[in-house]
Each structure stands twice: as C-alpha cells, then as structure tokens.
Write a protein that holds these residues in place. Sequence first.
Motif, short mmCIF file in Angstrom:
data_model
loop_
_atom_site.label_atom_id
_atom_site.label_comp_id
_atom_site.label_asym_id
_atom_site.label_seq_id
_atom_site.Cartn_x
_atom_site.Cartn_y
_atom_site.Cartn_z
N TYR A 88 22.45 -12.58 -41.41
CA TYR A 88 21.17 -11.87 -41.38
C TYR A 88 20.01 -12.86 -41.40
O TYR A 88 19.77 -13.52 -42.43
CB TYR A 88 21.03 -10.96 -42.58
N ARG A 90 16.87 -12.57 -41.62
CA ARG A 90 15.71 -12.30 -42.47
C ARG A 90 16.06 -12.14 -43.95
O ARG A 90 15.29 -11.58 -44.71
CB ARG A 90 14.95 -11.08 -41.94
N LEU A 91 17.24 -12.62 -44.32
CA LEU A 91 17.55 -12.76 -45.74
C LEU A 91 17.45 -14.24 -46.07
O LEU A 91 17.68 -15.09 -45.20
CB LEU A 91 18.96 -12.28 -46.06
N ASN A 98 24.24 -13.75 -52.79
CA ASN A 98 24.31 -12.76 -53.86
C ASN A 98 24.84 -11.43 -53.35
O ASN A 98 25.52 -10.71 -54.08
CB ASN A 98 22.95 -12.58 -54.52
N LEU A 99 24.52 -11.11 -52.11
CA LEU A 99 25.08 -9.90 -51.50
C LEU A 99 26.61 -9.99 -51.50
O LEU A 99 27.31 -9.07 -51.93
CB LEU A 99 24.54 -9.74 -50.08
N ASP A 102 28.00 -9.83 -55.08
CA ASP A 102 27.97 -8.47 -55.64
C ASP A 102 29.06 -7.60 -55.03
O ASP A 102 29.73 -6.84 -55.73
CB ASP A 102 26.60 -7.82 -55.39
N VAL A 103 29.20 -7.69 -53.72
CA VAL A 103 30.18 -6.82 -53.06
C VAL A 103 31.61 -7.19 -53.46
O VAL A 103 32.44 -6.30 -53.67
CB VAL A 103 30.01 -6.90 -51.52
N TYR A 104 31.87 -8.47 -53.60
CA TYR A 104 33.23 -8.89 -53.99
C TYR A 104 33.41 -8.89 -55.51
O TYR A 104 34.46 -9.25 -56.01
CB TYR A 104 33.56 -10.27 -53.42
N ARG A 111 29.97 -16.91 -60.55
CA ARG A 111 29.15 -17.03 -59.34
C ARG A 111 28.22 -18.24 -59.44
O ARG A 111 28.13 -19.04 -58.50
CB ARG A 111 28.33 -15.75 -59.14
N ARG B 314 24.72 -7.03 -59.63
CA ARG B 314 24.59 -5.62 -59.28
C ARG B 314 25.88 -5.15 -58.63
O ARG B 314 26.67 -5.95 -58.13
CB ARG B 314 23.45 -5.42 -58.28
N GLY B 315 26.05 -3.86 -58.60
CA GLY B 315 27.22 -3.31 -57.92
C GLY B 315 26.98 -3.33 -56.42
O GLY B 315 25.87 -3.64 -55.96
N ALA B 316 28.03 -2.98 -55.67
CA ALA B 316 27.92 -2.99 -54.21
C ALA B 316 26.84 -2.03 -53.73
O ALA B 316 26.09 -2.33 -52.81
CB ALA B 316 29.26 -2.62 -53.60
N THR B 319 23.27 -3.53 -54.30
CA THR B 319 23.02 -4.73 -53.50
C THR B 319 22.91 -4.37 -52.02
O THR B 319 22.09 -4.91 -51.29
CB THR B 319 24.07 -5.82 -53.78
N LEU B 320 23.72 -3.41 -51.57
CA LEU B 320 23.63 -3.00 -50.16
C LEU B 320 22.34 -2.22 -49.90
O LEU B 320 21.73 -2.35 -48.84
CB LEU B 320 24.84 -2.15 -49.76
N THR B 323 19.63 -4.78 -49.72
CA THR B 323 19.73 -5.56 -48.47
C THR B 323 19.23 -4.75 -47.29
O THR B 323 18.47 -5.24 -46.45
CB THR B 323 21.19 -5.99 -48.23
N LYS B 326 15.47 -4.57 -47.40
CA LYS B 326 14.84 -5.85 -47.05
C LYS B 326 14.93 -6.10 -45.55
O LYS B 326 13.96 -6.51 -44.92
CB LYS B 326 15.57 -7.00 -47.76
N VAL B 408 29.25 -6.77 -42.61
CA VAL B 408 29.59 -5.53 -43.34
C VAL B 408 31.01 -5.09 -43.01
O VAL B 408 31.73 -4.59 -43.87
CB VAL B 408 28.59 -4.41 -42.98
N GLN B 417 31.34 3.99 -49.05
CA GLN B 417 30.55 3.03 -49.84
C GLN B 417 29.50 2.34 -48.99
O GLN B 417 28.52 1.83 -49.52
CB GLN B 417 31.49 1.97 -50.44
#
Lengths: 248, 555
Positions: A88, A90-91, A98-99, A102-104, A111, B314-316, B319-320, B323, B326, B408, B417
Amino acid sequence: MIRLQGVSKRYKGASTYAVRDLDLEVRPGEIFGFLGPNGAGKTTTIKMIVGLLKADQGKVLVNGHDLTLDPIAAKRSMGYVPDKPDLYPRLTGLEYLNLIGDVYGVDGPTRSKRLAHYLEMFQLTEAVGDLIQSFSRGMQQKLALTGALLHAPALFILDEPMVGLDPKSSHLFKEIMREHVKQGNTVFFSTHVLEVAEQLCNRVGIIKQGELIACGTMEELRTGRDRDGSSLEKLFLELTDEGGSYEE
Amino acid sequence: MKSRVISLYSAMLNTHYGLSAGKYYYIKKKQRLWEPLVIVASMGWLLVLAVWFAWMLTEQLFLGGLAFGQPHLALISGTLIVSVLGLFFGFFNVLSTFYFSNDLSILLAWPLRSWEILLAKLGVIVTGQYILNALFLLPIGIRYGLLARVGVGYVVSAFVVFLVLPVIPLVIASALSVVLMRLVNLSRYRDKLTLIGGILLLVIVFGGTYWLQQNVGTDDPSVLLEQLLSQADGLVKAVGRVFPPSVWAAQAMAYAHTSQGWINLLYLVASSALGLIVLYVLGEKVFLQGVIAGLEGSRGGKRRKKVVLEHVERGAFLTLLSTERKLFVRDPNFALNGLIGYVLLPVMALLPLFGQNLEGNPFEQLNFGEMDPLLVMGGISLFFMVMIAMSMIPSTTFSREGRYLWIVRTLPLSIGQIIRPRVAAAQVVNTVGCVLGLLPLSYLFGWGVLEVGFGIVFGLLLSSVVAYLLVILDLSRPMLNWINPIKAVKSNFNSIVGMFGTMVIAFLLGALFFLNARTATLWLIPLELLLVTGILGGLAWFLTRNVAPKLWAKI
C-alpha cells in the motif's frame, strides 16, 4: 510442510496448462529452491500454495492444512513475499508492519523485538516512518520481507526474493533463510539465480512447461541419469533447453 | 507516421476506455458478452430518459421564451449546464489523470515534451466530455433547430460549438489543478493539501457562481425573474456574468444567420484557443515540476523524525478498519470523489446565510422546517443510506486495492472478517460526513434533537446493511486492473450499480413515506424502516455466509 498432490492449473481461455499434474513434497527444516525458465509455472505454483490462485485439480496441503478446506490455518502458518511486492503506497512502513502484526496476532513485546531486529538488519529503522510510495524497490522488498517474517512463520515462501536487493541485503537475507530453517522451519523460494540455489538449497525442483522435470538434492541431480557431476547451471540448461517457453 | 501527441492520445484513449480489452474479449474471444448487455440494460433507459427530458424541456423553454422574445433560452440553459458540469467533474478527472495516473513514471522517461503529455491527457478527458455533452446538447440542438426552422448556418455553427464548448471549462479545470498541484507539491503534506485544496477550489467555484447569481441585479427572486424575461436578452446577460462562453455558444447558434452569431462563434473559438495557449505555457512551465515533485515522494532531503517503534496492539477488525479508512482518505482520487457530497451539501445549505437574503435558499421553499418529525426522521435515514452509496467507499472497497489486493488475500482471515471492517470504515466516514451535513440543516430548518437523533439511529442501521450489500457487490466483480486510480471509483460499474440500486430503494421508501403522509399513517415510518433494514440485513447475512466465500476464492 508443503504437499502438492496432482495439482493442475489452466488459465481461462488458455490452450495449455500453466501447471500440470504437479506432485511435490517439501519437508520441514529444508530450503527448497524452485527453478525453471520464464513462464514455466513457478509463480503459478507459488500463488496456488499461498491461496492467490485456486488449483483446477489436485490438493495443496500446507503444514497439514488443506488449503481449500482450511485456508486460514494454512495461511496463518506461512509468510509470503511476491516477486513484485506491491505494498500500500499510502501507508507508512510502520503502519504496514503493524497491520501485519495485528492481523497475525503478534503480541506487543515480540513485535517490538522482531521489528527492531529486522528493521535494523535491513537498515530501514529511519525510513520506516515514511510513506511506502517514497521507498525504492529494494526498500519495499525489504519491508515486505520484514512483514513476512514478523509472525515467525513455519513456512516462508518467496517468489524471486533476491531481485532488487543490494549485495549486503542479499547476503543478510541468505543468512536469515539459513537461520529460519535451523529452527525447524521451512523455506520455499523460486529463483533464476542458480548460484543462490546451489549455495542455499537442501533440495531443488526444476519445472518446465508446467511439469516438474527434476527434483532432489544437488548431489542427486548432479549424479543422476548418466550425469558427471556437472554444475547446476549446466544441468539446468540441459534439462530445459528444448522447446519454447510460454506466458503464464 | 502519426504525430507523437496523436499516438499518445490514441494509446491513452484505448487504455482509458478499455477499447482493446473490449475488442479482445467481446469480438476475438467472444467472452463476457453479457457485460455490454448489462451496461446497456441498466444505463440505456436512463439515457433515453435524459434525451427525452432534454427534448421536452427545449420545447417548453422555446415556447415560453418566445413570449418574451428569447426563444433561445434552451440553448443558453443547455450550454451553461454542460459547461458547469464539465468544470465540476473535469476538475476531478484532470487532477487524477494529470497527476495520479500510474503511467506518469513511464511517460516521463520517454522523449516527450511536457505539453505533449498534457495535451494528450486533456484530449482523453475532452473526448469523454463530448460523449456526455452529446447526450444533453444534441437533443436540445436538434429540437431547437426544428422548432426555429434554422438554416445551414445554424448546423455549421452548432457543429463548431459542439467541438469547442468542452475546451474552456476543461482548460480552467486543468489550469486550476496544475497550479494547485505545483503549490501542494512544494509541501510535505501533499495528500492532505491536495484534498483540502480541491474541496476549497470547488467551494470557491460554486460559491462564486452562487454569489453571481444572487447579485445579478436584485434580491427578490420574483422581481429578478421578471427582469430577466422582460428585458431583451436579460437572461443572456445574467448568464453571461456567470459563464460568458455559454452565452457566446448559445448566441452563435441562435443568430447563426447574422454577423452577430459569427462574431460570438469567433469569441468562443478564440477564447478556447487562448485557453489552450495558456495551458501550453502552464504545461511547459509548471506541469512537469508538479509531476516530478509528486513522483519524488517525501524522501528527498527531508529531515526524518526519529521513528518510535511503539504501537497499540489491536485486533484484526480495528487494524483493518483503520487501514481502510487511511487508504481511502489519503488518496486524493478516492477522497475527492467520495467526500465531495458530504462537503457540498452543507455548503449549499449554508451559502444563503452569508448572502443577502434567506428567501433565495432553495431548501427554504420546500418547507422542510414545517415537516412532521417522523418524516424528518425518515428523511434523515434515507439521507444516511443514499450518502453511503454516493461515497462509493463500500461499493469500490476491493476495486480500490487493485494490485495490492494480494496483501489481504494472503492474510489468515475469513471473508467475513475482511468484510466487516470495510463496512465499519465506510460507516465511520459516512457518519461523520452525514452528521456534519445535518448540523447546519437542522439549524436552518429548526429540527428537534429527538427526530434528528432517531433519524441518525435508523440511518445508521439502514446504511450499514446497504454498505454490507455494496461491499459484496464489489466482491462479486472487483475492478482490479487500473492504471488511473480514479477508474477504480468513478468508472467502476459497481459504484454506478450501487448508487442506482440505493436510489431505487430510497425512492421506494420515499414514495411509501409520501403515502404515509397522505393517509395519516406516519407512525408506520419507523416500522417500515425497521422492516426494510431487516430484509436487507437478512440478505446481507445470507450473502456473507453463503456467497461471499465463493466469490473471495474466485478472485
């Protein structure tokens, strides 16, 4: 760790198979190199393993999980870096990491420790606060690698990982791969750089026109079928010289 | 050998409208033949309606205008509307095509002059404008021609006007965006400034137009209308203050048999040519620097702050959500197109407060302040629902990811999710936008806290289930192969279908509310809202559980 059973894939409208009847097993604790000419089916195979493409036939098992029946468990156990790591733009680098964290579900202290380690190693610590669109290709590649390693996956899958890396990063990365398998994990990667495969891999597979034409340790490939211990390059050319390649 | 600009223009036109892809799939491969059929079926009747509307309106305006000696009222209205629309939509198109296309990094490496790139890109936008103009101007021009029994001069003049008319609005839009991008690219806060600058420019353009309309001679609209129609060419003069080229265009056509007509045509052609020269100069002097500054990113020479690797776990879901928000807000292409509705509505409502009188407020005449609280509540709910579709956030959520979707898709998350945070992100933006829009409206019309509060609650429920359906709509056929990000939103079939479908639901509910008002059964409105929310929610739940996983695996 990875088991492909009779996996085939033919793209919509294509007259030939991109991958045909592929049987392959990659064991825990090994670095497996996946070689082949352009358009041989390497990326298609990798995309089927990571769940970006669906196999028309056959089974893909990752860490014992059938990718069709339990894709989430399978994906949780692997980290993937594609050949062109489009991230991405624009991140910021840190937001992206961190995305992933968080997801994993990578906990805070772990971390922070891993981020500090990999970012320092890849010399990204200062740049990680910038937007990804300002990163060079090599930096994006290193950021994608950091993201894929963040949850310490049991299986690390990489499509042409050395492309875009400077010699120092490339060297570091080879060390990371070796370290990763020492801990009982597995690395599966495709490459065009035969020297890298020769130096790193416990076993290699050579794919041509969607079919696996050779698979084994370097020693097995060198000495098998009337060969006289020739180099991997010579062996590769010998095995893949006939016929043209086609687009995936 | 074709000139470089023509070659470039052909290639861009081809890419922009997918001409080669269309030929390949529909003609060579005979695949996806249902696509053009669906497009024709869903848009065809709208086009027929638009043409019929323009045809009938021309007739009415011609006959009405004839009584006041201004039969060419329809020509003025038509040219003014297409010019203002061209300026409005052109600004977004220009900004995205000139500055945010992925092809710029390739084009800059080629031996092309800056103005050549600019001209080819402008050509693509002008071509699109011709298609839109044809829909509106052709029926007006033909109907007027038949009613006024015009000669050959009119046909020639009308043809030239048709060719030239889109140029000035688009040149103005281009000049504004070239200057804006040069200014914002000097800053490190480029994305934010682009967004704010774009919105400000539009507010200025619309505010200016509104101010001019309010100041054409009198404060009283009825006196104004009388003046406009009783004076010879009163309306022409009034419109001329707002946008002179539309008057030149109309008069060039209406008086094509006299020297006055040809002089007006000359004005129009000359001013368009002048506009192109200005654009050429801007292209040479400013465009390239703006583009290069944009491509350079924010790295060069910038002092970096020390990055702190601390973070909040944060949880998924969260955070999603964050994201998604943003990625939407940070991309000017997405944000400008998606958020403009939230900005324009309160601006339009508030403008009269700064003008000379309140009677000019179009909303005032609708007596919204006198409405039953239950109707207000219902209206606010529909507003929430329509705005979430208009924002295009849910209906383009996967399309906007384009080639980044692999991230993703490789995450260990179920499609449920992945859908939920996208719906929530759309709802966060929608709620903020709608509430900000409602504040001035509530103040203006004196709505009570209770009806507004309940309207928001029902609106949140209704728009959430609609957002769910829109996300699944985009999942069914995401547009992932785009070069220009604006294609992922504005040229996305999913956003058009999403808006249209939501409008139909809003229309049906609105008709139901109207019936309630007529039959004194307004108390049914909350129940009707809950029922529709329940039905749509059930559908969304079913699709998420049973259809979405298959669609996700199929991408």
